[in-house]
Scaffold this active site. Structure first.
Site, PDB file in Angstrom:
ATOM      1  N   ARG A   1      -7.558 -27.819  32.427  1.00  0.00           N
ATOM      2  CA  ARG A   1      -7.629 -29.286  32.484  1.00  0.00           C
ATOM      3  C   ARG A   1      -8.290 -29.698  33.790  1.00  0.00           C
ATOM      4  O   ARG A   1      -7.854 -29.313  34.875  1.00  0.00           O
ATOM      5  CB  ARG A   1      -6.230 -29.881  32.389  1.00  0.00           C
ATOM      6  CG  ARG A   1      -6.162 -31.394  32.649  1.00  0.00           C
ATOM      7  CD  ARG A   1      -4.732 -31.885  32.457  1.00  0.00           C
ATOM      8  NE  ARG A   1      -4.556 -33.271  32.853  1.00  0.00           N
ATOM      9  CZ  ARG A   1      -3.803 -33.681  33.872  1.00  0.00           C
ATOM     10  NH1 ARG A   1      -3.154 -32.782  34.621  1.00  0.00           N
ATOM     11  NH2 ARG A   1      -3.688 -34.960  34.153  1.00  0.00           N
TER      12      ARG A   1
ATOM     13  N   LYS B   1      -3.920 -39.864  24.991  1.00  0.00           N
ATOM     14  CA  LYS B   1      -2.679 -39.628  25.713  1.00  0.00           C
ATOM     15  C   LYS B   1      -1.690 -40.748  25.367  1.00  0.00           C
ATOM     16  O   LYS B   1      -1.963 -41.924  25.605  1.00  0.00           O
ATOM     17  CB  LYS B   1      -2.951 -39.588  27.217  1.00  0.00           C
ATOM     18  CG  LYS B   1      -3.811 -38.399  27.635  1.00  0.00           C
ATOM     19  CD  LYS B   1      -4.217 -38.469  29.085  1.00  0.00           C
ATOM     20  CE  LYS B   1      -3.046 -38.325  30.026  1.00  0.00           C
ATOM     21  NZ  LYS B   1      -3.488 -38.334  31.450  1.00  0.00           N
TER      22      LYS B   1
ATOM     23  N   ARG C   1      -1.259 -49.725  40.162  1.00  0.00           N
ATOM     24  CA  ARG C   1      -0.513 -49.227  41.318  1.00  0.00           C
ATOM     25  C   ARG C   1      -0.379 -50.321  42.381  1.00  0.00           C
ATOM     26  O   ARG C   1      -1.148 -51.276  42.396  1.00  0.00           O
ATOM     27  CB  ARG C   1      -1.237 -48.030  41.947  1.00  0.00           C
ATOM     28  CG  ARG C   1      -1.447 -46.863  41.012  1.00  0.00           C
ATOM     29  CD  ARG C   1      -2.232 -45.752  41.698  1.00  0.00           C
ATOM     30  NE  ARG C   1      -2.512 -44.640  40.794  1.00  0.00           N
ATOM     31  CZ  ARG C   1      -1.681 -43.636  40.561  1.00  0.00           C
ATOM     32  NH1 ARG C   1      -0.524 -43.593  41.210  1.00  0.00           N
ATOM     33  NH2 ARG C   1      -1.986 -42.679  39.724  1.00  0.00           N
TER      34      ARG C   1
ATOM     35  N   THR D   1       3.799 -32.731  30.794  1.00  0.00           N
ATOM     36  CA  THR D   1       4.528 -33.382  31.887  1.00  0.00           C
ATOM     37  C   THR D   1       5.843 -32.687  32.226  1.00  0.00           C
ATOM     38  O   THR D   1       6.755 -32.620  31.406  1.00  0.00           O
ATOM     39  CB  THR D   1       4.830 -34.880  31.611  1.00  0.00           C
ATOM     40  OG1 THR D   1       3.675 -35.513  31.079  1.00  0.00           O
ATOM     41  CG2 THR D   1       5.231 -35.569  32.896  1.00  0.00           C
TER      42      THR D   1
END
Length: 483
Positions: free
Chosen positions: A33, A218, A74, A276
């Site tokens: 990845r 995702k 964020r 994850t």
């Protein structure tokens, strides 16, 4: 026993050197990845070239998954790097603030105030900090701290229950898609997908840039759960991205959702990766915890195509050991063979000739003592359709197409084999394919194997023939074994 579940490993500072990467490939990595959230274009290209060179030299085929960063929802930075928030504190998220302090902090995602209203709940730093929205005024979001702790620079923001309007594809993502096309990514993962339209847009952009990779969604927003059918229809693969998803829907909801997504992906002939914190403790420890072992094993038993390492292989102290541990767990879990996901075989008619051949092949493999399946393929589609059925019989995707061989590295129970370049005669191809598996030790004389092939030879999407073969009989017919 050949491991059927594939391993995806994220590359980073810990694994971005030839010695470590080669050990990881030999240890069991099927797909690497490339995380576009870190590094430069040049670094990404260098990692891909290094991976393919090392894999080729070691006699392996390794796929490449390019993972887009997606929107940066964020907070900004603090004057002193971090602050401590206590329950009941007043705190402001301020889109106009440049450097934060104890009272407020800036936002990378300037549109956040427009997505919120009084009463909304925000989860910062993967849910470690919880803020209740008391008022939204202009570019400021006034909050009350409901769960406190240390808050440092650039931590992520999620809204409980979802609803943030940031688009899945950003300007940076558009540049990264071009880079992914340049190095020939086999898979392109789109972050924070909300609907099938996000996937369709990403596919169009990748194809426009000259890329041929498959598109992976995702699933990490609560909206994606509601739109799962649309997303599955538009994509080639999904990733169960449990980190952000757990923050939005609640950690207790994730295990059942994971099972549902794996089941739905397989039912729709799509690939699924579970990701994850699968072996999070191995960032700093050479062995996984028992809970992590159970987590990986359960994903395998659910039927996931692949399990993924993130920080464990990118920045951890034991990237090779993490790969090897994951491979061991997968092999052990696969000894418990489950067939429940194949119930639909009896009730849904095949949609194409390829699916009919794939279904007939796997039905045969379940009834006879089939040793191996050789799928002679140009595109890999038939091998994918076969891999949606539970079976312990290994499927070898024999293809002259390098892109196809790299693509099937993510298919559960499918193994790429370079084969068939320049061959046109079907009888010769079948005989040589049989010999290929003999040479690899996969089958022995007298074993039964199944081969699938398309006639006329070399036509993409043309698999229309299944043959059941007793290994070695063709040599006898040709007089090779006769005195």
């Amino acid at each position: 026993m050949i491991r059927r579940t594939k391993i995806v490993a994220t590359l980073g500072p810990s694994s971005g050197n030839p010695k470590t990467l080669e050990r990881m490939i030999r240890g069991g990595v099927d797909v690497v990845r490339i995380n576009f959230s870190h590094g430069t274009r040049e670094q990404h290209i260098e990692l891909v070239e290094m991976t393919r060179s090392l894999a080729r030299a070691a006699g392996f085929t390794v796929g490449v998954l390019a993972d887009l960063q997606g929107p940066k929802i964020r907070i900004g930075k603090f004057e002193h790097g971090k602050i401590r928030l206590e329950v009941g504190d007043q705190f402001i998220l301020d889109a106009a603030c440049e450097l934060g302090n104890q009272e407020r902090v800036g936002l990378d995602y300037k549109e956040l105030p427009g997505d919120l209203e009084t009463g909304a709940t925000l989860m910062l730093d993967d849910g470690r900090i919880v803020l209740g929205v008391s008022q939204v005024k202009g570019h400021q979001v006034f909050c009350v701290v409901e769960q406190g702790g240390i808050l440092s620079n650039n931590k992520g923001i999620n809204r409980k229950g979802g609803g943030l309007g940031a688009p899945a594809l950003t300007g940076k993502d558009l540049e990264d898609i071009r880079t992914a096309a340049e190095f020939g990514a086999d898979y392109l993962a789109v972050s924070f997908v909300r609907s099938g339209d996000d996937i369709r847009q990403a596919r169009a952009l990748l194809q426009e840039a000259g890329g041929k990779g498959m598109i992976m969604a995702k699933i990490e927003r609560s909206e994606a759960i509601l739109a799962l059918d649309d997303i599955l229809e538009a994509s080639d693969a999904i990733m169960v991205a449990r980190g952000d998803l757990a923050v939005e829907v609640g950690d207790a909801a994730v295990p059942a959702l994971q099972k549902r997504m794996i089941r739905s992906a397989r039912a729709n002939n799509k690939i699924v990766v579970t990701a994850t914190q699968m072996m999070e403790s191995m960032i700093t420890n050479p062995i996984p915890t028992r809970a992590e072992v159970s987590d990986v094993a359960n994903a395998v038993l659910d039927g996931t195509d692949a399990v993924m390492l993130s920080a464990e292989s990118a920045a951890g102290e034991y990237p090779v050991e993490a790969v090897e541990a994951m491979a061991r767990v997968c092999l052990e879990a696969e000894k418990e063979y489950l067939v429940s996901i194949d119930r639909r075989m009896q009730s849904i008619n095949p949609a194409t000739i390829e699916e009919a051949i794939a279904r007939a092949t796997m039905y045969t493999a379940g009834g006879l003592q089939i040793r191996a399946i050789a799928a002679l393929t140009q595109s890999g589609v038939t091998a994918l359709l076969m891999s949606r059925r539970s079976s312990k019989v290994p499927i070898f995707a024999l293809s002259p197409n390098e892109e196809t061989r790299r693509r099937v590295t993510l298919f559960r129970g499918v193994y790429p084999v370079e084969f068939g370049e320049g061959l046109n005669d079907p009888e010769e191809i079948l005989n040589l394919a049989e010999q290929e598996l003999l040479d690899r030790g996969v089958v022995r004389s007298g074993d039964i194997m199944v081969m699938t092939i398309g006639e006329p030879v070399g036509k993409t999407g043309g698999t229309n023939t299944m043959k059941i073969i007793r290994v070695g009989e063709w040599k006898t017919r040709q007089g090779i074994d006769k005195n």
